[in-house]
Design a protein around this motif. Structure first.
Motif, PDB file in Angstrom:
ATOM      1  N   LYS A 375       0.824  -1.209   0.000  1.00 13.02           N
ATOM      2  CA  LYS A 375       0.000   0.000   0.000  1.00 13.02           C
ATOM      3  C   LYS A 375       0.854   1.253   0.000  1.00 13.02           C
ATOM      4  N   THR A 377       1.992   4.954   0.891  1.00 12.12           N
ATOM      5  CA  THR A 377       1.900   5.716   2.132  1.00 12.12           C
ATOM      6  C   THR A 377       0.852   6.817   1.997  1.00 12.12           C
ATOM      7  N   ASN A 378       0.404   7.328   3.153  1.00 17.16           N
ATOM      8  CA  ASN A 378      -0.612   8.376   3.141  1.00 17.16           C
ATOM      9  C   ASN A 378      -0.115   9.661   2.484  1.00 17.16           C
ATOM     10  N   SER A 380       1.942   9.762  -0.117  1.00 18.63           N
ATOM     11  CA  SER A 380       2.425   9.485  -1.468  1.00 18.63           C
ATOM     12  C   SER A 380       1.923  10.537  -2.462  1.00 18.63           C
ATOM     13  N   ARG A 383      -1.303   9.865  -4.684  1.00 14.81           N
ATOM     14  CA  ARG A 383      -2.694   9.950  -4.245  1.00 14.81           C
ATOM     15  C   ARG A 383      -3.407  11.027  -5.071  1.00 14.81           C
ATOM     16  N   GLN A 424      -6.255   0.881  -1.768  1.00 18.60           N
ATOM     17  CA  GLN A 424      -6.537   2.320  -1.710  1.00 18.60           C
ATOM     18  C   GLN A 424      -6.155   2.896  -0.344  1.00 18.60           C
TER      19      GLN A 424
END
Length: 424
Positions: A375, A377-378, A380, A383, A424
């Motif tokens: 996944k 990273t937040n 990234s 996104r 996601q």
């Protein structure tokens, strides 16, 4: 006039009674009643048909009482005997334990065979049904749940946990380890559906190919929420089916694996490949991960739709997706959309179709689960970098679920900041 006033007074009294009643109830308890268990839901698919979510189907199956109990100390002690005694429409429940050398041939229609409690294990122990498999299935509609198959060996080196020869078969929450073939189908069946199951540990027989799952020229194949690892020379999944739905699976060979292709469609056909994690090991026997059409076309319609998959190559080089246009010999539509690649490798643009939203990242940009980079990273920058993939003929390409360990799926609702890949 008088009737109207009387009616209003009656209505006012009713409202006062309801309010006072609710106030009294609130004094007794300020807690809501517990919410009912979630049993799934019925939805209308993109093709207009009503479809039961897996949870609903499982809940209904669990409520069906067994008509035959199998196990030590029961009236029917062996699985071999149960297969001979079973009748159309029965529910066969197998108690937990090791069942050694008890091959079975299931020829009945509308049959449910399930393990109760801890998963019962069918160990070949040198025996097989018709020198083919631990279980041979050639009935009508058959469902197998919560059973494990181990150690299938036969003379021609393609001994299967399950050999599927006729009808339609659903396999759910089952496991297949150390078999020459996990599941092997003939060409006559109509439908094979494999859900939330595990496949692994191909035998290390040099000179022979052991596929963890090998689907013949059947009408339709559905693979969802299942995990594959530790292949050897053969493929993790190979399908010659006319129509394939490969959804939200973990096809990652692992550090000790030496599989050839991770996913192969040798004769083309229609293939929807959505939301999967597909991983090639450093010791792979073949640098190509997903292969389409390598043995020539068999079906009148040929299309590969790959969207929101994460493809991981641990080898020094390779090819993420290979479409053998020259061997197919017929036009094939190929869509490669919003896939995420990790490691060295090529993803050639298809000759005919769509190619958009595919991105490549390093391992450090992903969060590991179970040793697999899955996944983004937040933080990234990817996104929100891709657009919804839309619909292929007959199929929504935007994922509505994702794989969960050790096997299975959970529902997801992709945010507006959509990212490439399976998670996601």
């Amino acid at each position: 006039m008088h009737q109207s006033i009387a009616g209003r007074l009656s209505l006012a009294c009713l409202v006062l009674w309801l309010v006072s009643g609710n106030a009294a109830w609130a004094q007794v308890s300020d807690k809501l009643p517990p919410s009912p268990d979630y049993l799934g839901e019925i939805r209308r698919g993109v093709d207009g048909r009503l479809v039961a979510r897996p949870e609903a189907a499982v809940a209904v199956q669990a409520l069906v009482p067994a008509t035959m109990i199998v196990g030590p100390g029961e009236k029917v002690a062996s699985v071999t005997e149960a297969a001979k005694l079973a009748r159309d429409g029965e529910v066969i429940e197998i108690r937990p334990g090791l069942y050694r050398g008890q091959p079975a041939i299931w020829t009945q229609n509308n049959l449910l065979i399930r393990g109760s409690g801890e998963r019962p294990i069918m160990v070949a122990d040198g025996k097989s049904a018709e020198d083919k498999a631990i279980w041979v299935v050639r009935g009508g509609k058959v469902r197998i749940e919560n059973i494990e198959f181990r150690g299938a060996r036969v003379a021609d080196l393609n001994g299967a946990g399950i050999r599927f020869e006729k009808g339609s078969l659903t396999v759910r929450r089952c496991a297949f380890f150390d078999n020459e073939m996990g599941i092997l189908t003939a060409s006559a069946p109509e439908l094979l559906e494999v859900l939330d199951s595990e496949f692994g540990d191909a035998p290390r027989h040099k000179g022979s190919l052991h596929h963890l799952l090998y689907v013949g020229t059947i009408s339709k194949f559905i693979l969802r929420g299942s995990r594959f690892s530790n292949g050897y020379l053969g493929h993790l999944v190979k399908s010659r089916a006319r129509e394939n739905h490969i959804l939200y699976n973990m096809l990652v060979d692992g550090a000790g694996g030496k599989a050839s292709y991770e996913l192969e469609f040798p004769n083309g056909g229609i293939a929807y490949v959505i939301g999967n994690t597909i991983g090639q090991s450093a010791g792979t026997d073949n640098p190509r991960m997903v292969s389409y059409g390598a043995e020539g076309a068999r079906w009148p319609e040929n299309a590969l739709y790959m969207a929101h998959n994460t493809l991981i190559n641990d080898a020094y080089a390779g090819t993420f997706v290979s479409v053998w246009t020259e061997k197919l010999g017929v036009p094939a539509e190929v869509w490669l959309l919003n896939n995420l690649t990790v490691g060295a490798g090529d993803m050639p643009r298809p000759a005919q179709g769509r190619f958009d939203g595919n991105r490549s990242v390093g391992r450090s940009e992903l969060v590991d689960y179970g040793g697999v980079p899955l996944k983004l990273t937040n933080l990234s920058p990817l996104r929100g970098a891709v657009r919804p993939p839309g619909q292929a003929p007959g199929m929504e390409l935007l994922p509505d679920a994702e794989f969960i360990f050790p096997a299975g799926t959970r529902q997801v609702h992709p945010a507006s900041s959509l990212v490439p890949g399976a998670f996601q």
